[in-house]
Design a protein around this motif. Structure first.
Motif, short mmCIF file in Angstrom:
data_model
loop_
_atom_site.label_atom_id
_atom_site.label_comp_id
_atom_site.label_asym_id
_atom_site.label_seq_id
_atom_site.Cartn_x
_atom_site.Cartn_y
_atom_site.Cartn_z
N THR A 266 0.83 -1.21 0.00
CA THR A 266 0.00 0.00 0.00
C THR A 266 0.87 1.26 0.00
O THR A 266 0.59 2.21 -0.74
CB THR A 266 -0.92 0.00 1.23
OG1 THR A 266 -1.68 -1.21 1.23
CG2 THR A 266 -1.85 1.19 1.22
N ALA A 267 1.90 1.26 0.81
CA ALA A 267 2.77 2.43 0.89
C ALA A 267 3.56 2.64 -0.41
O ALA A 267 3.80 3.78 -0.80
CB ALA A 267 3.72 2.30 2.07
N LEU A 268 3.96 1.56 -1.06
CA LEU A 268 4.66 1.71 -2.34
C LEU A 268 3.76 2.32 -3.41
O LEU A 268 4.20 3.16 -4.19
CB LEU A 268 5.21 0.37 -2.81
CG LEU A 268 6.46 -0.13 -2.07
CD1 LEU A 268 6.84 -1.51 -2.57
CD2 LEU A 268 7.60 0.83 -2.24
N LEU A 269 2.50 1.91 -3.43
CA LEU A 269 1.56 2.52 -4.37
C LEU A 269 1.37 4.01 -4.07
O LEU A 269 1.34 4.83 -4.98
CB LEU A 269 0.22 1.79 -4.33
CG LEU A 269 0.19 0.42 -4.97
CD1 LEU A 269 -1.14 -0.26 -4.72
CD2 LEU A 269 0.48 0.51 -6.45
N ALA A 270 1.25 4.34 -2.80
CA ALA A 270 1.10 5.75 -2.42
C ALA A 270 2.34 6.55 -2.78
O ALA A 270 2.25 7.69 -3.25
CB ALA A 270 0.81 5.86 -0.93
N ALA A 271 3.53 5.96 -2.58
CA ALA A 271 4.77 6.66 -2.91
C ALA A 271 4.90 6.87 -4.42
O ALA A 271 5.34 7.94 -4.87
CB ALA A 271 5.97 5.88 -2.38
N LEU A 272 4.51 5.87 -5.20
CA LEU A 272 4.56 6.03 -6.65
C LEU A 272 3.61 7.13 -7.13
O LEU A 272 3.96 7.92 -8.01
CB LEU A 272 4.23 4.71 -7.35
CG LEU A 272 5.32 3.65 -7.28
CD1 LEU A 272 4.81 2.34 -7.87
CD2 LEU A 272 6.57 4.11 -8.01
N PHE A 273 2.44 7.18 -6.54
CA PHE A 273 1.48 8.24 -6.89
C PHE A 273 2.04 9.61 -6.50
O PHE A 273 1.93 10.58 -7.25
CB PHE A 273 0.14 7.97 -6.22
CG PHE A 273 -0.92 8.97 -6.60
CD1 PHE A 273 -1.42 9.00 -7.89
CD2 PHE A 273 -1.42 9.86 -5.67
CE1 PHE A 273 -2.40 9.92 -8.25
CE2 PHE A 273 -2.39 10.77 -6.01
CZ PHE A 273 -2.88 10.80 -7.31
N GLN A 274 2.67 9.68 -5.32
CA GLN A 274 3.26 10.94 -4.87
C GLN A 274 4.39 11.36 -5.81
O GLN A 274 4.50 12.54 -6.17
CB GLN A 274 3.80 10.80 -3.46
CG GLN A 274 4.42 12.07 -2.92
CD GLN A 274 5.06 11.88 -1.57
OE1 GLN A 274 5.41 10.77 -1.19
NE2 GLN A 274 5.21 12.96 -0.83
N LEU A 275 5.22 10.44 -6.23
CA LEU A 275 6.31 10.76 -7.16
C LEU A 275 5.76 11.22 -8.51
O LEU A 275 6.32 12.13 -9.13
CB LEU A 275 7.25 9.58 -7.32
CG LEU A 275 8.11 9.24 -6.11
CD1 LEU A 275 8.86 7.94 -6.34
CD2 LEU A 275 9.06 10.37 -5.79
N TYR A 276 4.68 10.62 -8.94
CA TYR A 276 4.05 11.04 -10.20
C TYR A 276 3.55 12.49 -10.09
O TYR A 276 3.76 13.29 -11.01
CB TYR A 276 2.90 10.09 -10.54
CG TYR A 276 2.07 10.55 -11.70
CD1 TYR A 276 2.55 10.49 -13.00
CD2 TYR A 276 0.80 11.09 -11.50
CE1 TYR A 276 1.79 10.92 -14.07
CE2 TYR A 276 0.03 11.53 -12.56
CZ TYR A 276 0.53 11.44 -13.84
OH TYR A 276 -0.22 11.89 -14.89
N LEU A 277 2.89 12.81 -8.98
CA LEU A 277 2.41 14.18 -8.80
C LEU A 277 3.56 15.18 -8.67
O LEU A 277 3.49 16.29 -9.18
CB LEU A 277 1.49 14.26 -7.58
CG LEU A 277 0.17 13.54 -7.69
CD1 LEU A 277 -0.61 13.65 -6.38
CD2 LEU A 277 -0.66 14.10 -8.84
#
Length: 92
Positions: free
Chosen positions: A41-52
């Motif tokens: 879950t945290a990796l998905l959130a981190a990837l989304f944050q990096l995309y933004l």
């Protein structure tokens, strides 16, 4: 983007990454499945944050990625050293 915003975003990445690392280590040591679920879950959130962040600044994205990579390496080393058993002690 001004320098104060950049410093704030880098500080937030450092704090949130550190908190995640500590929470993940304790959860993983107590319950491996729950720790791995939290990691996914945290990796998905981190990837989304990096995309933004990439839409704001590619250099800022690279800096946050490096922060997350260093925190991940430290957590992995800590988990590896805690897994090793001292000589003469039984393995649990």
């Amino acid at each position: 983007m001004n320098s104060m915003t950049t410093m704030m975003l880098l500080g937030m990445a450092l704090i949130s990454g550190g908190l995640f690392g500590v929470i993940f280590m304790t959860l993983y040591q107590k319950n491996r499945k729950a720790g791995l679920a939290m990691l996914a879950t945290a990796l998905l959130a981190a990837l989304f944050q990096l995309y933004l962040l990439f839409t704001l600044s590619p250099w800022l994205t690279a800096a946050v990625f490096v922060i997350y990579a260093v925190i991940g390496a430290v957590v992995a080393m800590k988990l590896k050293t805690k897994r090793q058993v001292a000589p003469g002690r039984p393995y649990k």
